[in-house]
Design a protein around this motif. Structure first.
Motif, PDB file in Angstrom:
ATOM      1  N   THR A  65       1.223  -1.390  -0.113  1.00 41.57           N
ATOM      2  CA  THR A  65      -0.225  -0.464   0.159  1.00 41.57           C
ATOM      3  C   THR A  65       0.761   1.476   0.212  1.00 41.57           C
ATOM      4  O   THR A  65       1.571   1.239   0.656  1.00 41.57           O
ATOM      5  CB  THR A  65      -0.836   0.205   1.258  1.00 41.57           C
ATOM      6  OG1 THR A  65      -2.030  -1.476   1.462  1.00 41.57           O
ATOM      7  CG2 THR A  65      -1.934   1.771   1.442  1.00 41.57           C
ATOM      8  N   GLN A  71      -4.724   0.476  -2.739  1.00 39.95           N
ATOM      9  CA  GLN A  71      -4.404   1.820  -2.904  1.00 39.95           C
ATOM     10  C   GLN A  71      -3.080   2.552  -2.432  1.00 39.95           C
ATOM     11  O   GLN A  71      -2.219   3.164  -2.500  1.00 39.95           O
ATOM     12  CB  GLN A  71      -5.371   2.064  -3.993  1.00 39.95           C
ATOM     13  CG  GLN A  71      -5.894   1.516  -4.825  1.00 39.95           C
ATOM     14  CD  GLN A  71      -5.086   0.219  -5.882  1.00 39.95           C
ATOM     15  OE1 GLN A  71      -3.970   1.046  -6.562  1.00 39.95           O
ATOM     16  NE2 GLN A  71      -5.569  -0.773  -6.198  1.00 39.95           N
ATOM     17  N   GLU A  72      -4.113   2.784  -0.979  1.00 38.10           N
ATOM     18  CA  GLU A  72      -3.048   3.728  -0.183  1.00 38.10           C
ATOM     19  C   GLU A  72      -3.779   4.467   1.077  1.00 38.10           C
ATOM     20  O   GLU A  72      -5.030   3.942   1.203  1.00 38.10           O
ATOM     21  CB  GLU A  72      -3.346   5.567  -1.314  1.00 38.10           C
ATOM     22  CG  GLU A  72      -2.938   7.045  -0.743  1.00 38.10           C
ATOM     23  CD  GLU A  72      -3.335   7.663  -1.211  1.00 38.10           C
ATOM     24  OE1 GLU A  72      -4.195   8.526  -0.635  1.00 38.10           O
ATOM     25  OE2 GLU A  72      -3.225   7.935  -2.558  1.00 38.10           O
ATOM     26  N   SER A  95      -8.905   2.511  -1.265  1.00 37.90           N
ATOM     27  CA  SER A  95      -9.156   0.440  -1.413  1.00 37.90           C
ATOM     28  C   SER A  95     -10.374  -0.043  -2.454  1.00 37.90           C
ATOM     29  O   SER A  95     -11.375   1.098  -3.363  1.00 37.90           O
ATOM     30  CB  SER A  95      -9.742  -0.631   0.100  1.00 37.90           C
ATOM     31  OG  SER A  95     -11.163   0.218  -0.274  1.00 37.90           O
ATOM     32  N   ASP A  96      -9.847  -1.038  -3.302  1.00 37.09           N
ATOM     33  CA  ASP A  96     -10.442  -1.564  -3.487  1.00 37.09           C
ATOM     34  C   ASP A  96     -11.488  -3.166  -3.199  1.00 37.09           C
ATOM     35  O   ASP A  96     -11.148  -3.720  -3.073  1.00 37.09           O
ATOM     36  CB  ASP A  96     -10.156  -2.533  -5.512  1.00 37.09           C
ATOM     37  CG  ASP A  96      -9.271  -0.865  -5.951  1.00 37.09           C
ATOM     38  OD1 ASP A  96      -9.838   0.105  -6.476  1.00 37.09           O
ATOM     39  OD2 ASP A  96      -8.238  -1.775  -6.674  1.00 37.09           O
ATOM     40  N   GLU A 149     -13.624   1.430  -6.462  1.00 34.31           N
ATOM     41  CA  GLU A 149     -12.716   2.377  -5.417  1.00 34.31           C
ATOM     42  C   GLU A 149     -12.958   2.848  -4.552  1.00 34.31           C
ATOM     43  O   GLU A 149     -14.285   3.845  -5.050  1.00 34.31           O
ATOM     44  CB  GLU A 149     -11.767   2.751  -6.630  1.00 34.31           C
ATOM     45  CG  GLU A 149     -10.407   3.706  -5.570  1.00 34.31           C
ATOM     46  CD  GLU A 149     -10.488   4.942  -6.014  1.00 34.31           C
ATOM     47  OE1 GLU A 149     -10.350   5.793  -6.571  1.00 34.31           O
ATOM     48  OE2 GLU A 149      -9.123   4.029  -7.270  1.00 34.31           O
TER      49      GLU A 149
END
Length: 228
Positions: free
Chosen positions: A71, A158-159, A180-181, A202
């Motif tokens: 991440t 993702q972050e 996030s997905d 997302e």
């Protein structure tokens, strides 16, 4: 059955032990969500952390530690107000490290999403502050009464970035932005889809964690959530 071997009790004990180990596998790691034990091998504290910053000093945060997470971490510059709040948090809790904290926050995020979908009140109780838990528990109860089933999967993170931080006495608040997905799907009692879809979406969530840094409890508890 009189005199019989209590096999059922042993099975229950094995299941309970498995659940405890699963919980500790995420929360028991030294990721910034808990204070590591002091030992002779621990490096000495930076002397600058023991004195007030002099005029002209640039506050510093410890360097990033190696992380198994893929991440993307976003940590504010220490010269910003949020960065300075993180420096003050480290002044109270020398074990605090922003990237390690984000590793722990990501683990808690995944556990809370999963526990809410499954209606796992015990896990939520351990990770959430009382008021926040009340909101989650009420939603689970309403879902159960309606005969609905929730499916939530975090497919990818993702972050994770620190957006805000505050220190009031020894009580610290850190707000994290998660991108996030996910798959989120609510199924009605008749099997029809009442909300969500199978598609991966997302999502951006803003969660605030809180901890009394002088408390013997190492858990940063979730105190607020919202969607961006």
């Amino acid at each position: 059955m009189s005199g019989g071997f209590p096999v059922d009790l042993i099975l229950f004990a094995m299941v309970a032990a498995f659940l405890v180990l699963r919980l500790r596998s995420v929360l028991g790691r030294r990721t910034g969500f808990e204070r590591p034990p002091r030992d002779a091998a621990a490096p000495p504290l930076d002397p600058r952390a023991r004195r007030p910053a002099a005029e002209g000093d640039i506050p510093e945060l410890p360097p990033a530690v190696a992380s198994a997470s893929t991440t993307r971490h976003v940590v504010p510059d220490p010269r910003t107000p949020v960065g300075q709040a993180l420096v003050r948090i480290k002044g109270v809790d020398p074990s605090f490290e922003p990237h390690g904290f984000l590793d722990g926050a990501e683990g808690a995020f995944r556990m809370v999403v999963d526990a809410f979908a499954r209606g796992d009140r015990e896990t939520l109780r351990a990770l959430l502050a009382d008021e926040t838990y009340g909101g989650f528990e009420g939603a689970i109860t309403a879902r159960e009464q309606a005969g609905e089933t929730q499916r939530s999967e975090v497919r990818a993170m993702q972050e994770a970035g620190i957006e805000a931080a505050d220190l009031r006495g020894t009580v610290a608040d850190i707000t994290v932005r998660f991108v996030s997905d996910q798959i989120n799907l609510t199924t009605a009692a008749d099997g029809s889809v009442s909300a969500g879809a199978e598609a991966v979406t997302e999502l951006t969530d803003i969660w605030t964690f809180q901890r009394d840094l002088r408390s013997g409890d190492p858990t940063w508890r979730l105190v607020a959530t919202r969607s961006a």
